[in-house]
Write an enzyme that holds these catalytic residues in place. Sequence first.
Site, PDB file in Angstrom:
ATOM      1  N   LYS A 195       0.884  -1.289  -0.031  1.00 19.87           N
ATOM      2  CA  LYS A 195      -0.082  -0.067  -0.299  1.00 19.87           C
ATOM      3  C   LYS A 195       0.837   1.331  -0.035  1.00 19.87           C
ATOM      4  O   LYS A 195       2.052   1.070  -0.012  1.00 19.87           O
ATOM      5  CB  LYS A 195      -0.985  -0.168   1.148  1.00 19.87           C
ATOM      6  CG  LYS A 195      -1.683  -1.401   1.377  1.00 19.87           C
ATOM      7  CD  LYS A 195      -2.972  -1.394   0.077  1.00 19.87           C
ATOM      8  CE  LYS A 195      -3.145  -2.884  -0.044  1.00 19.87           C
ATOM      9  NZ  LYS A 195      -4.016  -3.400   0.782  1.00 19.87           N
TER      10      LYS A 195
HETATM   11  C1  LIG Z   1      -5.254  -4.543   1.402  1.00 19.95           C
HETATM   12  C2  LIG Z   1      -6.608  -4.545   1.378  1.00 19.95           C
HETATM   13  C3  LIG Z   1      -7.605  -4.861   2.439  1.00 19.95           C
HETATM   14  C4  LIG Z   1      -6.913  -5.618   3.746  1.00 19.95           C
HETATM   15  O1  LIG Z   1      -5.675  -5.177   4.062  1.00 19.95           O
HETATM   16  P1  LIG Z   1      -4.453  -6.034   4.870  1.00 19.95           P
HETATM   17  O2  LIG Z   1      -4.011  -5.147   5.872  1.00 19.95           O
HETATM   18  O3  LIG Z   1      -3.827  -6.710   3.940  1.00 19.95           O
HETATM   19  O4  LIG Z   1      -5.284  -6.802   5.830  1.00 19.95           O
HETATM   20  C5  LIG Z   1      -8.712  -4.421   2.331  1.00 19.95           C
HETATM   21  N1  LIG Z   1      -9.352  -4.033   1.370  1.00 19.95           N
HETATM   22  C6  LIG Z   1      -8.603  -3.534   0.174  1.00 19.95           C
HETATM   23  C7  LIG Z   1      -9.242  -3.156  -0.940  1.00 19.95           C
HETATM   24  C8  LIG Z   1      -6.983  -3.682   0.286  1.00 19.95           C
HETATM   25  O5  LIG Z   1      -6.529  -3.631  -0.947  1.00 19.95           O
END
Ligand SMILES: *Cc1c(COP(=O)(O)O)cnc(C)c1O
Length: 404
Positions: A195
């Site tokens: 992210k």
């Molecule tokens: C990455 C992601 C999540 C979950 O996040 P994690 O920290 O990996 O548990 C939820 N929603 C979206 C759209 C994502 O891209």
Amino acid sequence: MSQRFLPYGRQVIDDDDRRAVAAVFDGDFLTTGPYVEAFEEDLCRVTGSAHAVVCSSGTAALHLSALALGLGPGDVVLVPSVTFAATANAARYVGAEVMFVDIDPDTGLMTPETLTDAIDTRSAPGRLRAVFPVHLAGHAVEMPAIKAIADERNLDIVEDAAHAIGTRYGNGEDWIAVGGCRHSQMTIFSFHPVKTITSGEGGAVTTNDPRLAARLKLLRSHGIVRDVSNFVQRDLGFADDGSPNPWYYEITEIGFNYRITDLQCALGRSQLRKLDRFVARRAVLVERYRQALAPMAPIVKPLTRVHGCQPGWHLAVALIDFATAGVDRATVMRELADRGIGSQVHYMPLHMQPCYRERYGTKSLPGAEAYYARSLSLPLFADMTDDDVDHVAATLAEVLGIAP
Ligand SMILES: *Cc1c(COP(=O)(O)O)cnc(C)c1O
């Protein structure tokens, strides 16, 4: 020519991040120490929300949000079909059902029209309670209109902003940061390394509602109540002289261990300080992609930009007409990888996943399916160079057999 492999996304870690994490070892806590609240305060400042509750992942943040709203069996949550599985799974964790909403095939986003269509024309297996809009790729969903629809139907809103930290939307005068919860009860973020900013693993929920914030914190750590003024079993919690028993705490409802460590929060804080720089750099790279891919239209197109949005881009999505190019996506991905370029599909629609097909039957959502058929995420991360982008675009043209 780029020498290093370019993944579709990755973290950017500098010496100040390393120093920030190392400094935690000089304190008394590795977890649930001062860095947790400091990270929460930083997130409030960046998003403009009144409260932030950090936790172990974006998935945990979604689960906590569903719990905090009191969603459960008999309830239905509206979720766009094109998102990471966790958005929908969070509803299932608490026993609620999911109703998948279609998206605009050119932006990848749920729209007021697709949401209304889902509400009006699809039979829900229960009572509609909430909608979880997803700011896919970092583009903001049209929140004021979504909020108006939700208010009419008495639906709560949790924004999934795992892709959208740093994104702003508005009418040009008044820019609203995603996470400020101007049009929702809560917003969730993820700090997974792929992210925009990372804490290794980690997530957060922002809200302006103090009761929701208190519930999120309670459920984050086993439902343990330590505030003596909230004890319900006064005979057990207090000595005869009225003083609270020093060992005593109460568990009034069952929670989880969704805590995040101080080590992770130190990294998260350090990364958050660079958010503006990362977002600005990502915007430059996405604009360069737009220009570099322009000669490949109409076979290759960038996402259609939504109005009134300053995206904090998470993904550089190309929409590719593979049929007209005469080469399938698997071949394109393999040939890009052979040339040192990572790519990925975000995402196969969730209504096509076996676990949801088994539960809700085979449905058709044409916008989601059209988006899925064409989408390919190209490398995007904050320390990519302009030359990297040109190299990716040229290699894509070559693999698709489009003359430069
Ligand atoms: C990455 C992601 C999540 C979950 O996040 P994690 O920290 O990996 O548990 C939820 N929603 C979206 C759209 C994502 O891209």
